[in-house]
Motif scaffolding. Structure first.
Motif, short mmCIF file in Angstrom:
data_model
loop_
_atom_site.label_atom_id
_atom_site.label_comp_id
_atom_site.label_asym_id
_atom_site.label_seq_id
_atom_site.Cartn_x
_atom_site.Cartn_y
_atom_site.Cartn_z
N LYS A 368 0.83 -1.21 0.00
CA LYS A 368 0.00 0.00 0.00
C LYS A 368 0.86 1.25 0.00
N LYS A 369 1.86 1.28 0.87
CA LYS A 369 2.69 2.47 0.99
C LYS A 369 3.48 2.72 -0.29
N ALA A 370 4.00 1.65 -0.88
CA ALA A 370 4.78 1.80 -2.10
C ALA A 370 3.92 2.33 -3.25
N VAL A 371 2.70 1.82 -3.35
CA VAL A 371 1.82 2.28 -4.41
C VAL A 371 1.45 3.74 -4.21
N LEU A 372 1.14 4.11 -2.97
CA LEU A 372 0.78 5.50 -2.68
C LEU A 372 1.95 6.43 -2.99
N LYS A 373 3.17 6.00 -2.66
CA LYS A 373 4.35 6.81 -2.98
C LYS A 373 4.48 7.00 -4.48
N ALA A 374 4.22 5.92 -5.21
CA ALA A 374 4.35 6.00 -6.67
C ALA A 374 3.35 6.99 -7.25
N ILE A 375 2.14 6.97 -6.74
CA ILE A 375 1.11 7.89 -7.24
C ILE A 375 1.49 9.33 -6.88
N CYS A 376 1.89 9.53 -5.65
CA CYS A 376 2.20 10.89 -5.18
C CYS A 376 3.36 11.51 -5.93
N SER A 377 4.32 10.69 -6.35
CA SER A 377 5.48 11.24 -7.04
C SER A 377 5.14 11.77 -8.42
N GLY A 378 3.91 11.50 -8.89
CA GLY A 378 3.50 11.99 -10.19
C GLY A 378 2.95 13.40 -10.19
N TYR A 379 2.71 13.98 -9.01
CA TYR A 379 2.11 15.32 -8.96
C TYR A 379 3.18 16.40 -9.02
N LYS A 380 2.81 17.51 -9.63
CA LYS A 380 3.67 18.68 -9.61
C LYS A 380 3.70 19.24 -8.19
N GLU A 381 4.86 19.79 -7.81
CA GLU A 381 5.01 20.32 -6.46
C GLU A 381 3.88 21.29 -6.11
N THR A 382 3.39 21.14 -4.91
CA THR A 382 2.32 21.95 -4.29
C THR A 382 0.93 21.61 -4.81
N THR A 383 0.79 20.63 -5.75
CA THR A 383 -0.54 20.26 -6.24
C THR A 383 -1.00 18.94 -5.67
N GLU A 384 -0.13 18.24 -4.92
CA GLU A 384 -0.50 16.92 -4.44
C GLU A 384 -1.57 16.99 -3.35
N PRO A 385 -2.41 15.95 -3.24
CA PRO A 385 -3.42 15.92 -2.18
C PRO A 385 -2.77 15.74 -0.82
N ALA A 386 -3.55 16.01 0.24
CA ALA A 386 -3.01 15.97 1.61
C ALA A 386 -2.49 14.59 1.97
N LEU A 387 -3.06 13.55 1.39
CA LEU A 387 -2.61 12.18 1.69
C LEU A 387 -1.12 12.00 1.39
N CYS A 388 -0.65 12.74 0.40
CA CYS A 388 0.74 12.58 -0.03
C CYS A 388 1.73 13.27 0.91
N LEU A 389 1.24 14.04 1.87
CA LEU A 389 2.13 14.77 2.77
C LEU A 389 2.12 14.19 4.19
N SER A 390 1.60 13.00 4.34
CA SER A 390 1.57 12.39 5.67
C SER A 390 2.97 11.93 6.06
N ASN A 391 3.25 11.94 7.34
CA ASN A 391 4.57 11.53 7.83
C ASN A 391 4.87 10.08 7.49
N GLU A 392 3.84 9.33 7.18
CA GLU A 392 4.03 7.90 6.90
C GLU A 392 4.80 7.66 5.62
N ILE A 393 4.67 8.59 4.65
CA ILE A 393 5.29 8.34 3.34
C ILE A 393 6.27 9.41 2.89
N GLU A 394 6.38 10.51 3.59
CA GLU A 394 7.35 11.53 3.16
C GLU A 394 7.91 12.30 4.35
N THR A 395 9.09 12.88 4.14
CA THR A 395 9.77 13.66 5.18
C THR A 395 9.60 15.14 4.91
N ASN A 396 9.21 15.87 5.92
CA ASN A 396 9.02 17.32 5.78
C ASN A 396 10.38 18.01 5.88
#
Length: 602
Positions: A368-396
């Motif tokens: 699940k996490k790998a798939v979500l990361k793959a989807i999130c990496s397709g968005y242009k910066e600042t356009t990604e949904p909030a799910l893509c900014l959770s601490n579970e899958i990315e570092t602030n």
């Protein structure tokens, strides 16, 4: 539109055998450009790893380093070894490592812990392969936290870089993902390869568990317009010469055109491959009908409900059970039956034919996490949904030295904005106040552009006044000609009553909104700079004499100039005439010159 084939697969490989395989991301090559030293300046191909987070649609420029003592990066780097930029805003470091002695993921993990932004693994041959996840050690715990870019380069390129580093050359490299996928837009498209067979042991259970856990995320992204997914189903065909055989008839529909293996690998019991193909076709048709109705996300509900209610082990893996689930979700079952068609005819099924044309066979892990990361990496910066900014899958990154961006520590305002693929330095809008600048070294407030900075503003008599001034440190302040708090109101000041204007004895004052007008009685002219009234006759007389004197002065200058000109011309002519006459006769003021002859003259 960005299209991304994630290629998640639960697949069968060959006729009469069952070999399930879990899906993985379809990896691709990207461009690596060496910009220094000059003798290496060129573009090179390198292969993306099947782990980490690729920077799809972007580029990354960095400085290459090589650690001789730990050249394969199989050991953790000591505390004294760091590949972090030496200062804020410095170039990131790409670690060059040799292939061998440990998992590729272990090399990347050690490089990441030492602060490297990417790892370049040099092969021992001139080839490009995909660095894959370990398959024989499922207990590795760091994989979910492995995020740096990992790339495979050829042996010759790795050797050239090492030689340059030994010569103390600065090796600068730019990694370019812009051609790996189309440039990012507001939606990511991905494909999901699956199978309705639930009797393939642990791997099938893993697939069903993934569908259940990812369902909520997938539907949120789909309904909000952030993603578009397409499910696919693996099928194969039976060779024509075997189409009439018992095994093909047991595993195929439409006279051997679309087949699936027997779930139990035993043709004498249980469900047949033919029934699996039919259920796969029903699921594919369900997606087609739901998508045409504008609700493709219902597919996730159908698949999860079907897997719960119509399992093989419960003897419910039937078309009737599937029909009940379809009806419960409010989808027109007649349209699905039309899509399925007659499975006994020797005709092509449009849906399954399209699946065979698009089919991918690949292996890997499904998470699940790998798939979500793959989807999130397709968005242009600042356009990604909030799910893509959770601490579970990315570092602030903004939490570390403010990401190297501008910050007002007193007001606690920052230009650093966290995105899935990294931070961006962008001047913010804070409480209606807009800041402008480069985002790195400075940002200044332009609050008046947003809701007028919360200050008073009004228009009247064709004039517009505001109490907001960009860069003003006092907040809101009524403009000249008004009084008040500047926030709720500004009242016009009557300059006439308060004797602030038109103070001369013959002046008349008229108050206007935000200003005033001064005038004089008939025959008088108001001079604002002197706050005085003067007679228009005096002005006319004064102006008339002034023009007369100007004319007289110009005339006198003209006459004097003409006389001087004539005098100069006369003097010039006289001098020319005297010069000419001097050549032919003595003049009165010159003595005669006696003539003498030599004795040889006749």
């Amino acid at each position: 539109m960005r299209t991304w084939k994630l290629g998640f697969v639960i697949c069968v490989w060959f006729l009469f055998t069952v070999e399930s395989c879990l899906g993985r991301f379809v990896v691709e090559n990207i461009s690596l450009k060496v910009t220094s030293p000059e003798n290496l300046t060129n573009g090179y191909a390198c292969a993306l790893a099947n782990f980490g987070i690729p920077r799809y649609g972007g580029t990354l420029r960095g400085l290459v380093k090589y650690h001789k003592e730990n050249h394969e990066a199989c050991n953790s780097f000591s505390d004294g070894v760091s590949f972090k930029p030496e200062n804020a805003g410095g170039l990131p470091v790409f670690l060059l490592a040799d292939r061998g002695d440990c998992y590729f993921t272990q090399k990347a993990w050690n490089a990441q812990n030492a602060g490297a932004a990417a790892i370049l693994v040099a092969d021992n041959e001139d080839r490009l392969l995909t660095m894959d996840l370990p398959k024989d050690d499922p207990n590795i715990t760091y994989l979910q936290n492995l995020t740096i870019s990992s790339l495979f380069i050829t042996h010759s390129l790795g050797s050239s870089i090492k030689t340059a580093l030994e010569n103390k050359d600065l090796v600068l490299v730019t990694l370019d993902w812009t051609e790996a996928l189309p440039h990012p837009d507001q939606r990511v498209e991905y494909e999901f390869w699956t199978d309705s067979n639930d009797e393939c042991g642990l791997k099938c259970e893993n697939q069903l568990n993934f569908v259940k856990t990812f369902k909520g995320v997938a539907q949120i992204l789909e309904q909000s317009g952030h993603t578009r997914f397409t499910p696919h189903y693996i099928t194969w065909y039976c060779p024509v010469e075997y189409a009439s055989s018992t095994k093909c008839k047991s595993q195929c529909i439409n006279h051997g055109k679309y087949c699936a293996p027997d779930p139990e690998e035993d043709f004498s019991k249980g469900y047949t491959g033919k029934q699996v193909v039919v259920q796969n076709l029903i699921q594919a048709c369900f997606y087609k009908v739901a998508n045409e109705s504008g609700k493709p996300w219902l597919w996730w509900d159908y698949v999860t409900d079907f897997s719960a209610q119509c399992r093989m082990k419960d003897k419910n893996y039937t078309r009737d059970c599937a029909g009940e689930v379809i009806t419960s979700l409010g989808v027109d079952i007649k349209k699905i039956d039309e899509c399925v068609g007659d499975i006994e005819k020797e005709t092509e099924n449009a849906v399954l034919k399209a699946e065979q044309d698009a089919q991918l066979y690949d292996a890997g892990r499904l998470d699940k996490k790998a798939v979500l990361k793959a989807i999130c990496s397709g968005y242009k910066e600042t356009t990604e949904p909030a799910l893509c900014l959770s601490n579970e899958i990315e570092t602030n990154e903004c939490l570390i030295n403010n990401g190297g961006c501008w910050m007002d520590k007193v007001a606690n305002i920052t230009a650093c904005k966290d995105t899935f693929r990294g931070k961006v330095c962008e001047c913010p809008i804070v409480n209606g106040v807009k800041f402008v600048g480069d985002g790195y070294t400075h940002c200044e407030a332009l609050r008046c552009q947003v809701n007028n900075g919360g200050c008073w503003e009004s228009s009247k008599e064709g004039r517009n006044y505001t109490a907001c001034i960009d860069g003003h440190t006092k907040g809101c302040e009524c403009p000249h000609g008004f009084k008040g708090d500047g926030v709720n109101s500004c009242e016009d000041i009557d300059e006439c009553k308060e004797k602030r204007a038109c103070q001369c004895s013959k002046c008349k004052c008229k108050n206007t909104w935000g200003s005033y007008e001064c005038s004089c009685a008939a025959g008088l002219l108001y001079l604002k700079e002197h706050d005085a009234c003067i007679s228009t006759k005096d002005v006319n007389t004064r102006d008339g004499w002034g023009l007369a004197w100007v004319f007289i002065g110009l005339t006198a200058i003209g006459i004097v100039g003409y006389i001087f000109y004539k005098y100069r011309v006369r003097r010039y002519m006289d001098s020319e005439i005297r010069a000419i006459m001097a050549q032919y006769m003595p003049l009165d003021n010159e003595a005669e010159v006696p003539v003498t002859r030599s004795h040889g003259d006749i």
